[in-house]
Scaffold this motif. Structure first.
Motif, PDB file in Angstrom:
ATOM      1  N   GLY A   1       5.878  25.225  -5.217  1.00 51.97           N
ATOM      2  CA  GLY A   1       5.791  26.682  -5.297  1.00 51.97           C
ATOM      3  C   GLY A   1       6.213  27.210  -6.651  1.00 51.97           C
ATOM      4  N   ARG A   2       6.687  26.375  -7.534  1.00 50.22           N
ATOM      5  CA  ARG A   2       7.106  26.786  -8.875  1.00 50.22           C
ATOM      6  C   ARG A   2       6.280  26.037  -9.908  1.00 50.22           C
ATOM      7  NH1 ARG A   2      12.829  25.082  -9.458  1.00 50.22           N
ATOM      8  NH2 ARG A   2      12.184  23.467  -8.028  1.00 50.22           N
ATOM      9  N   PRO A   3       6.003  26.670 -11.031  1.00 50.51           N
ATOM     10  CA  PRO A   3       5.235  25.967 -12.073  1.00 50.51           C
ATOM     11  C   PRO A   3       6.051  24.850 -12.711  1.00 50.51           C
ATOM     12  CG  PRO A   3       5.894  28.146 -12.838  1.00 50.51           C
ATOM     13  CD  PRO A   3       6.313  28.052 -11.402  1.00 50.51           C
ATOM     14  N   LEU A   4       5.340  23.876 -13.226  1.00 51.49           N
ATOM     15  CA  LEU A   4       5.972  22.756 -13.902  1.00 51.49           C
ATOM     16  C   LEU A   4       6.523  23.231 -15.250  1.00 51.49           C
ATOM     17  CD1 LEU A   4       6.487  19.699 -13.708  1.00 51.49           C
ATOM     18  CD2 LEU A   4       4.311  19.336 -14.836  1.00 51.49           C
ATOM     19  N   LEU A   5       7.774  22.911 -15.548  1.00 49.79           N
ATOM     20  CA  LEU A   5       8.383  23.377 -16.801  1.00 49.79           C
ATOM     21  C   LEU A   5       7.872  22.617 -17.989  1.00 49.79           C
ATOM     22  CD1 LEU A   5      12.045  23.812 -15.570  1.00 49.79           C
ATOM     23  CD2 LEU A   5      10.310  25.553 -15.853  1.00 49.79           C
TER      24      LEU A   5
ATOM     25  N   HIS B   1       2.033  20.095  -8.719  1.00 52.57           N
ATOM     26  CA  HIS B   1       3.448  20.419  -8.666  1.00 52.57           C
ATOM     27  C   HIS B   1       3.662  21.837  -8.136  1.00 52.57           C
ATOM     28  CE1 HIS B   1       7.495  21.435 -10.099  1.00 52.57           C
ATOM     29  NE2 HIS B   1       7.722  20.132 -10.090  1.00 52.57           N
ATOM     30  N   GLU B   2       2.851  22.761  -8.606  1.00 51.31           N
ATOM     31  CA  GLU B   2       2.993  24.150  -8.149  1.00 51.31           C
ATOM     32  C   GLU B   2       2.574  24.290  -6.692  1.00 51.31           C
ATOM     33  OE1 GLU B   2       1.776  28.650  -9.584  1.00 51.31           O
ATOM     34  OE2 GLU B   2       1.232  26.914 -10.788  1.00 51.31           O
ATOM     35  N   PHE B   3       1.566  23.522  -6.249  1.00 48.89           N
ATOM     36  CA  PHE B   3       1.128  23.583  -4.857  1.00 48.89           C
ATOM     37  C   PHE B   3       2.228  23.097  -3.921  1.00 48.89           C
ATOM     38  CE2 PHE B   3      -0.894  21.462  -1.204  1.00 48.89           C
ATOM     39  CZ  PHE B   3      -1.533  22.562  -0.646  1.00 48.89           C
ATOM     40  N   ILE B   4       2.935  22.023  -4.290  1.00 47.46           N
ATOM     41  CA  ILE B   4       3.947  21.451  -3.405  1.00 47.46           C
ATOM     42  C   ILE B   4       5.257  22.223  -3.480  1.00 47.46           C
ATOM     43  CG2 ILE B   4       5.358  19.392  -3.005  1.00 47.46           C
ATOM     44  CD1 ILE B   4       2.919  17.750  -3.839  1.00 47.46           C
TER      45      ILE B   4
ATOM     46  N   VAL C   1       4.236  10.474  -6.735  1.00 42.95           N
ATOM     47  CA  VAL C   1       5.306  10.925  -7.635  1.00 42.95           C
ATOM     48  C   VAL C   1       4.752  11.139  -9.048  1.00 42.95           C
ATOM     49  CG1 VAL C   1       7.474  10.237  -8.745  1.00 42.95           C
ATOM     50  CG2 VAL C   1       7.184   9.952  -6.294  1.00 42.95           C
ATOM     51  N   GLY C   2       3.884  10.248  -9.508  1.00 41.90           N
ATOM     52  CA  GLY C   2       3.291  10.413 -10.831  1.00 41.90           C
ATOM     53  C   GLY C   2       2.468  11.677 -10.924  1.00 41.90           C
ATOM     54  N   LEU C   3       1.653  11.936  -9.913  1.00 40.25           N
ATOM     55  CA  LEU C   3       0.861  13.166  -9.931  1.00 40.25           C
ATOM     56  C   LEU C   3       1.743  14.400  -9.790  1.00 40.25           C
ATOM     57  CD1 LEU C   3      -2.243  12.166  -7.787  1.00 40.25           C
ATOM     58  CD2 LEU C   3      -2.182  12.668 -10.226  1.00 40.25           C
ATOM     59  N   TYR C   4       2.786  14.296  -9.018  1.00 38.70           N
ATOM     60  CA  TYR C   4       3.686  15.439  -8.821  1.00 38.70           C
ATOM     61  C   TYR C   4       4.349  15.847 -10.132  1.00 38.70           C
ATOM     62  CZ  TYR C   4       7.628  18.163  -7.061  1.00 38.70           C
ATOM     63  OH  TYR C   4       8.543  19.156  -6.847  1.00 38.70           O
TER      64      TYR C   4
ATOM     65  N   PHE D   1       0.826  -1.200   0.000  1.00 42.86           N
ATOM     66  CA  PHE D   1       0.000   0.000   0.000  1.00 42.86           C
ATOM     67  C   PHE D   1       0.866   1.257   0.000  1.00 42.86           C
ATOM     68  CE2 PHE D   1      -2.120   3.368   2.417  1.00 42.86           C
ATOM     69  CZ  PHE D   1      -3.230   3.582   1.595  1.00 42.86           C
ATOM     70  N   PHE D   2       1.910   1.291   0.815  1.00 38.68           N
ATOM     71  CA  PHE D   2       2.793   2.454   0.872  1.00 38.68           C
ATOM     72  C   PHE D   2       3.515   2.659  -0.457  1.00 38.68           C
ATOM     73  CE2 PHE D   2       6.976   4.339   1.881  1.00 38.68           C
ATOM     74  CZ  PHE D   2       6.529   5.558   2.356  1.00 38.68           C
ATOM     75  N   ASN D   3       3.944   1.564  -1.087  1.00 36.25           N
ATOM     76  CA  ASN D   3       4.630   1.649  -2.370  1.00 36.25           C
ATOM     77  C   ASN D   3       3.696   2.211  -3.443  1.00 36.25           C
ATOM     78  OD1 ASN D   3       6.541   1.359  -4.346  1.00 36.25           O
ATOM     79  ND2 ASN D   3       6.222  -0.819  -4.620  1.00 36.25           N
ATOM     80  N   LEU D   4       2.460   1.740  -3.490  1.00 37.03           N
ATOM     81  CA  LEU D   4       1.495   2.264  -4.459  1.00 37.03           C
ATOM     82  C   LEU D   4       1.193   3.741  -4.212  1.00 37.03           C
ATOM     83  CD1 LEU D   4      -0.998  -0.713  -4.732  1.00 37.03           C
ATOM     84  CD2 LEU D   4       0.672   0.040  -6.433  1.00 37.03           C
ATOM     85  N   PHE D   5       1.099   4.126  -2.938  1.00 35.48           N
ATOM     86  CA  PHE D   5       0.863   5.530  -2.597  1.00 35.48           C
ATOM     87  C   PHE D   5       2.012   6.414  -3.072  1.00 35.48           C
ATOM     88  CE2 PHE D   5       1.547   9.029   0.409  1.00 35.48           C
ATOM     89  CZ  PHE D   5       0.372   9.750   0.185  1.00 35.48           C
ATOM     90  N   VAL D   6       3.239   5.975  -2.866  1.00 36.40           N
ATOM     91  CA  VAL D   6       4.402   6.763  -3.294  1.00 36.40           C
ATOM     92  C   VAL D   6       4.446   6.863  -4.816  1.00 36.40           C
ATOM     93  CG1 VAL D   6       6.933   6.787  -3.378  1.00 36.40           C
ATOM     94  CG2 VAL D   6       5.762   6.333  -1.230  1.00 36.40           C
ATOM     95  N   MET D   7       4.152   5.769  -5.528  1.00 37.61           N
ATOM     96  CA  MET D   7       4.160   5.819  -6.985  1.00 37.61           C
ATOM     97  C   MET D   7       3.082   6.766  -7.511  1.00 37.61           C
ATOM     98  SD  MET D   7       5.091   1.983  -8.325  1.00 37.61           S
ATOM     99  CE  MET D   7       3.554   1.299  -7.846  1.00 37.61           C
ATOM    100  N   LEU D   8       1.901   6.740  -6.903  1.00 37.76           N
ATOM    101  CA  LEU D   8       0.826   7.647  -7.309  1.00 37.76           C
ATOM    102  C   LEU D   8       1.200   9.098  -7.018  1.00 37.76           C
ATOM    103  CD1 LEU D   8      -2.114   7.873  -8.350  1.00 37.76           C
ATOM    104  CD2 LEU D   8      -2.815   7.761  -5.958  1.00 37.76           C
TER     105      LEU D   8
END
Length: 59
Positions: free
Chosen positions: A55-59, A50-53, A40-43, A31-38
């Motif tokens: 503070g900079r826009p995604l390039l 990405h900007e919320f976490i 990172v993928g969303l980030y 469960f923790f591994n799936l959470f981390v993969m999700l």
């Protein structure tokens, strides 16, 4: 023979809690591994997250 079977049965039931803990820890790890993969993928793929976490826009 019957006493040997009873001893094996008793040992198996005693070790059952360790087996349950192994399954619980394995499930939590998956469960923790799936959470981390999700996360990172969303980030990396969602500009708003990405900007919320960071503070900079995604390039």
């Amino acid at each position: 023979m019957n006493q040997n079977f009873q001893a094996i049965l008793q040992k198996t039931t005693d070790d059952n809690t360790s087996n349950d803990q192994t399954f619980l820890l394995g499930g939590a790890l998956i469960f923790f591994n799936l959470f981390v993969m999700l996360f990172v993928g969303l980030y990396w793929m969602n500009p708003v997250m990405h900007e919320f976490i960071s503070g900079r826009p995604l390039l």
